[in-house]
Design an enzyme around this catalytic site. Structure first.
Site, short mmCIF file in Angstrom:
data_model
loop_
_atom_site.label_atom_id
_atom_site.label_comp_id
_atom_site.label_asym_id
_atom_site.label_seq_id
_atom_site.Cartn_x
_atom_site.Cartn_y
_atom_site.Cartn_z
N ASP A 145 -3.49 -18.06 0.97
CA ASP A 145 -4.67 -18.69 0.36
C ASP A 145 -5.23 -19.78 1.27
O ASP A 145 -6.44 -19.89 1.49
CB ASP A 145 -4.34 -19.23 -1.04
CG ASP A 145 -2.99 -19.92 -1.12
OD1 ASP A 145 -2.20 -19.80 -0.17
OD2 ASP A 145 -2.73 -20.61 -2.13
N TYR B 11 0.82 -1.21 0.00
CA TYR B 11 0.00 0.00 0.00
C TYR B 11 0.86 1.27 0.00
O TYR B 11 0.38 2.34 -0.33
CB TYR B 11 -0.94 0.03 1.22
CG TYR B 11 -2.06 -1.01 1.17
CD1 TYR B 11 -2.24 -1.82 0.06
CD2 TYR B 11 -2.92 -1.18 2.24
CE1 TYR B 11 -3.23 -2.77 0.02
CE2 TYR B 11 -3.93 -2.13 2.21
CZ TYR B 11 -4.08 -2.92 1.10
OH TYR B 11 -5.08 -3.86 1.07
N LYS C 260 3.12 -15.42 1.65
CA LYS C 260 3.02 -16.10 0.35
C LYS C 260 4.46 -16.37 -0.08
O LYS C 260 4.92 -15.94 -1.15
CB LYS C 260 2.26 -15.19 -0.63
CG LYS C 260 1.85 -15.86 -1.92
CD LYS C 260 0.72 -16.86 -1.77
CE LYS C 260 0.43 -17.53 -3.10
NZ LYS C 260 -0.43 -18.71 -2.99
N ASP D 209 -11.12 -8.56 7.66
CA ASP D 209 -12.53 -8.35 7.32
C ASP D 209 -13.27 -9.69 7.23
O ASP D 209 -14.41 -9.81 7.66
CB ASP D 209 -12.68 -7.60 5.99
CG ASP D 209 -12.84 -6.11 6.21
OD1 ASP D 209 -12.40 -5.63 7.28
OD2 ASP D 209 -13.40 -5.42 5.34
N ASP E 171 -5.48 -6.76 5.78
CA ASP E 171 -6.67 -5.99 5.40
C ASP E 171 -7.80 -6.95 5.01
O ASP E 171 -8.94 -6.87 5.48
CB ASP E 171 -6.29 -5.10 4.20
CG ASP E 171 -7.36 -4.07 3.88
OD1 ASP E 171 -8.34 -3.98 4.63
OD2 ASP E 171 -7.21 -3.36 2.87
#
Ligand code: NAD
Length: 360
Positions: free
Chosen positions: A224, A141, A192, A252, A248
């Protein structure tokens, strides 16, 4: 010792829910001797209306002088048409950056009394208690270079950069291990590493920091698989630590396992444990001013503040059990109400928590 708390109600339902959290803080001060000084400040759309900026200099000064900040929520349709530089959300981002808040703590707790609110089967989620520790100021980000460029053939190409320094990985790892020390001593690091070199380094550094915490168990999981495990068997996790973008998305997802956005608090911490505490939900303009909002996420944010910034674990436990008690009593704001429960408004819910607190 007196703790200085900056209260930032913000917009929409912000002032209503924060008022209930302030009642709880007042009760802790009066009945349980918590040293407390509270000051109010402006942020978001309401700050823009009064000062022309969503984060006035005074608010940043107040935040700098406070031991912790309690925020309601910012934003709403009234300010959506403003230039992006003065939108309410800029106030929030400015506070995070200005206070150096690099660690975002998002618990996903499912109270057994609310197990039917989840879209997952009650036995999968009942008693769920996960803490997601998300790195908040680095990663893709914020990485450079970034942008959209035009290639020689005229086609446009968008690009962002995932970048983490060892020191950034070390400090977020320590936050996770320190939190796990107060919980079930298990940290799962999400990356990852099979595809991204940056998270290969992430895995290596988290493993190195783990050697400083021999009593804890560290595991690693690809993102994943973590997403899949969160909906398959979420109770296997204690503390999860991960990058800005993975955190992030996963936080959620974990929040929604609990079924109710009105129940979940969050904390964002700096290097010294100073933090900003806020519910994870927004300003809910659709129900603002009607006394319908659930104040429990904000009240539970107070509990996190007591635990993580003010070092008042016993007081935090008091607040947690008061919330548990009102749920036991069957009191529910409309967002968590089901047949057979007692429907209450924002202020009634806050008063019930204070009564349960004072009764301990
Ligand atoms: P939202 O979280 O405000 O609302 C989503 C839904 O959940 C709405 O139906 C709302 O009524 C309900 N809800 C939220 N909090 C509740 C509570 N405490 N009790 C009962 N119901 C609750 O998200 P949104 O509608 O996407 O955004 C509204 C505004 O909030 C936007 O301006 C957005 O930018 C802003 N926002 C702010 C923050 C923040 O301040 N941290 C976070 C997210 C969104």
């Amino acid at each position: 010792m007196t703790n200085k708390i900056l209260i930032l109600p913000g917009d929409g339902i912000g002032p209503e829910i924060v008022a209930e959290a302030v009642k709880v803080l007042d009760c802790l001060r009066k009945d349980f001797g918590l040293g407390l000084e509270m000051e109010q400040g402006l942020v978001g759309g309401s700050a823009y209306d009064e000062t022309g900026h969503p984060l006035p200099d005074l608010t940043l000064e107040q935040a700098g002088a406070a031991d912790a900040v309690l925020l309601g929520a910012v934003g709403g349709p009234k300010w959506e048409f403003l230039d992006i530089s003065v939108r309410p959300e800029k106030g929030l981002l400015g506070l995070r950056a200005g206070m150096g808040l690099f660690a975002n703590l998002r618990p996903a707790i499912l109270y057994p009394q609310l197990a039917s609110a989840s879209t997952l089967r009650p036995e999968v989620v009942s008693g769920l208690d996960i803490m997601i520790v998300r790195e908040l100021t680095g990663g893709i980000y914020f990485g450079h270079p970034r942008g959209v460029r035009t290639l020689e053939n005229g086609e446009r190409e968008g690009y962002n950069t995932l970048v983490y320094r060892e020191s950034e990985i070390e400090r977020i790892s320590r936050v996770a291990f320190d939190i796990a020390a107060k919980r079930d001593q298990r940290v799962c690091s999400i990356d990852k590493a099979n595809v991204l070199e940056c998270t290969e380094l992430w895995r290596e550094v988290v493993s190195r920091v783990a050697t400083e915490y021999p009593q804890q168990t560290l595991s690693h999981m690809y993102v994943d698989n973590a997403a899949m495990q969160l909906v398959r068997a979420p109770k296997q996790f204690d503390v999860m630590v991960t990058t800005n973008m993975f955190g992030d998305i996963l936080s959620d997802c974990a929040a929604m396992l609990t079924g109710s956005i009105g129940m979940l608090p969050s904390a964002s911490l700096d290097e010294h444990g100073k933090g900003m505490y806020e519910p994870i939900h927004g300003s809910a303009p659709d129900i603002a001013g009607q006394g319908l909002a659930n104040p429990l996420a904000t009240i539970l944010s107070v509990s996190m503040m007591l635990r993580y910034s003010l070092d008042q674990e016993a007081m935090a436990v008091r607040v947690d059990s008061a919330v548990n008690r009102v749920l036991e009593q069957g009191l529910r704001t409309p967002d968590i109400w089901a047949e057979g429960d007692t429907r209450v408004g924002t202020a009634e819910m806050g008063d019930a928590v204070v009564a349960a607190l004072a009764d301990q």
